[in-house]
Scaffold this motif. Structure first.
Motif, mmCIF file in Angstrom:
data_model
loop_
_atom_site.group_PDB
_atom_site.id
_atom_site.type_symbol
_atom_site.label_atom_id
_atom_site.label_comp_id
_atom_site.label_asym_id
_atom_site.label_seq_id
_atom_site.Cartn_x
_atom_site.Cartn_y
_atom_site.Cartn_z
ATOM 1 N N ILE A 30 0.856 -1.179 0.000
ATOM 2 C CA ILE A 30 0.000 0.000 0.000
ATOM 3 C C ILE A 30 0.894 1.231 0.000
ATOM 4 C CG2 ILE A 30 -1.936 -1.104 1.164
ATOM 5 C CD1 ILE A 30 -1.096 0.287 3.707
ATOM 6 N N TYR A 31 0.327 2.337 -0.442
ATOM 7 C CA TYR A 31 1.038 3.611 -0.458
ATOM 8 C C TYR A 31 0.371 4.530 0.544
ATOM 9 C CZ TYR A 31 3.165 1.708 -4.596
ATOM 10 O OH TYR A 31 3.870 0.900 -5.447
ATOM 11 N N VAL A 32 1.185 5.179 1.361
ATOM 12 C CA VAL A 32 0.673 6.009 2.448
ATOM 13 C C VAL A 32 1.331 7.376 2.390
ATOM 14 C CG1 VAL A 32 0.505 6.235 4.959
ATOM 15 C CG2 VAL A 32 0.314 3.983 3.913
ATOM 16 N N GLY A 33 0.554 8.403 2.654
ATOM 17 C CA GLY A 33 1.099 9.746 2.741
ATOM 18 C C GLY A 33 0.117 10.768 2.212
ATOM 19 N N GLU A 34 0.314 11.986 2.655
ATOM 20 C CA GLU A 34 -0.565 13.060 2.219
ATOM 21 C C GLU A 34 -0.027 13.730 0.955
ATOM 22 O OE1 GLU A 34 -0.488 15.048 5.962
ATOM 23 O OE2 GLU A 34 -2.385 14.143 6.588
ATOM 24 N N GLN A 35 1.249 14.031 0.922
ATOM 25 C CA GLN A 35 1.850 14.624 -0.262
ATOM 26 C C GLN A 35 2.709 13.584 -0.990
ATOM 27 O OE1 GLN A 35 1.154 17.698 -1.348
ATOM 28 N NE2 GLN A 35 -0.247 17.893 0.377
ATOM 29 N N GLU A 36 3.810 13.221 -0.361
ATOM 30 C CA GLU A 36 4.697 12.209 -0.931
ATOM 31 C C GLU A 36 4.268 10.846 -0.395
ATOM 32 O OE1 GLU A 36 9.390 11.034 -0.735
ATOM 33 O OE2 GLU A 36 8.834 13.150 -0.672
ATOM 34 N N LYS A 37 4.089 9.904 -1.296
ATOM 35 C CA LYS A 37 3.615 8.572 -0.903
ATOM 36 C C LYS A 37 4.787 7.639 -0.634
ATOM 37 C CE LYS A 37 -0.618 9.802 -1.997
ATOM 38 N NZ LYS A 37 -1.051 10.900 -1.220
ATOM 39 N N LYS A 38 4.682 6.869 0.457
ATOM 40 C CA LYS A 38 5.689 5.879 0.801
ATOM 41 C C LYS A 38 5.052 4.502 0.724
ATOM 42 C CE LYS A 38 9.060 4.511 4.231
ATOM 43 N NZ LYS A 38 9.683 4.789 5.510
ATOM 44 N N ARG A 39 5.782 3.540 0.189
ATOM 45 C CA ARG A 39 5.273 2.187 0.000
ATOM 46 C C ARG A 39 5.524 1.343 1.249
ATOM 47 N NH1 ARG A 39 7.413 -2.744 -2.364
ATOM 48 N NH2 ARG A 39 5.832 -3.782 -3.593
ATOM 49 N N PHE A 40 4.485 0.641 1.707
ATOM 50 C CA PHE A 40 4.584 -0.280 2.831
ATOM 51 C C PHE A 40 4.099 -1.647 2.373
ATOM 52 C CE2 PHE A 40 4.305 3.782 4.948
ATOM 53 C CZ PHE A 40 5.141 3.642 6.049
ATOM 54 N N VAL A 41 4.727 -2.689 2.894
ATOM 55 C CA VAL A 41 4.274 -4.058 2.656
ATOM 56 C C VAL A 41 3.745 -4.560 3.989
ATOM 57 C CG1 VAL A 41 4.969 -6.372 1.966
ATOM 58 C CG2 VAL A 41 5.969 -4.388 0.821
ATOM 59 N N VAL A 42 2.453 -4.875 4.018
ATOM 60 C CA VAL A 42 1.787 -5.255 5.262
ATOM 61 C C VAL A 42 1.097 -6.608 5.096
ATOM 62 C CG1 VAL A 42 1.444 -2.871 6.032
ATOM 63 C CG2 VAL A 42 -0.292 -3.961 4.643
ATOM 64 N N PRO A 43 0.871 -7.322 6.202
ATOM 65 C CA PRO A 43 0.193 -8.619 6.109
ATOM 66 C C PRO A 43 -1.290 -8.455 5.776
ATOM 67 C CG PRO A 43 0.621 -8.066 8.399
ATOM 68 C CD PRO A 43 1.296 -7.017 7.568
#
Length: 99
Positions: free
Chosen positions: A38-51
């Protein structure tokens, strides 16, 4: 609040795994079985790998609903985008045991 070091270490090891299929996709794009990006962030998006187990959490479902309202089904990053700050998401995900 207790720090869950084994899960953090495990998450880092999962993210550092090389591709096993020999494909040309960079190792940073690898997603292990039972996880999703998933991608998270308000301006710049950061990628996370979650279960995938995080999908059953009511608070995460609320974030998905917000995402649906803001982006519909066309996410700008090509994957699920969560419209909240990175700090809020990491705090929430750590409570669910995702990290």
């Amino acid at each position: 609040m207790a720090i869950r070091m084994p899960r953090i270490i495990q998450a880092r090891q999962i993210l550092k795994r090389p591709l096993s299929n020999g494909g040309s996709t960079p190792a940073s794009m690898y997603i292990p079985k039972g996880y999703f990006a998933i991608y998270v962030g308000e301006q710049e998006k950061k990628r996370f790998v979650v279960p995938v187990s995080i999908l059953s959490e009511p608070r995460f479902q609320q974030l998905l609903h917000q995402s649906e309202q803001e982006f519909g089904y066309k996410h700008p990053m090509g994957g699920i985008t969560i419209p909240c700050s990175e700090d809020v998401f990491t705090d929430l995900a750590s409570r669910f045991g995702a990290f």
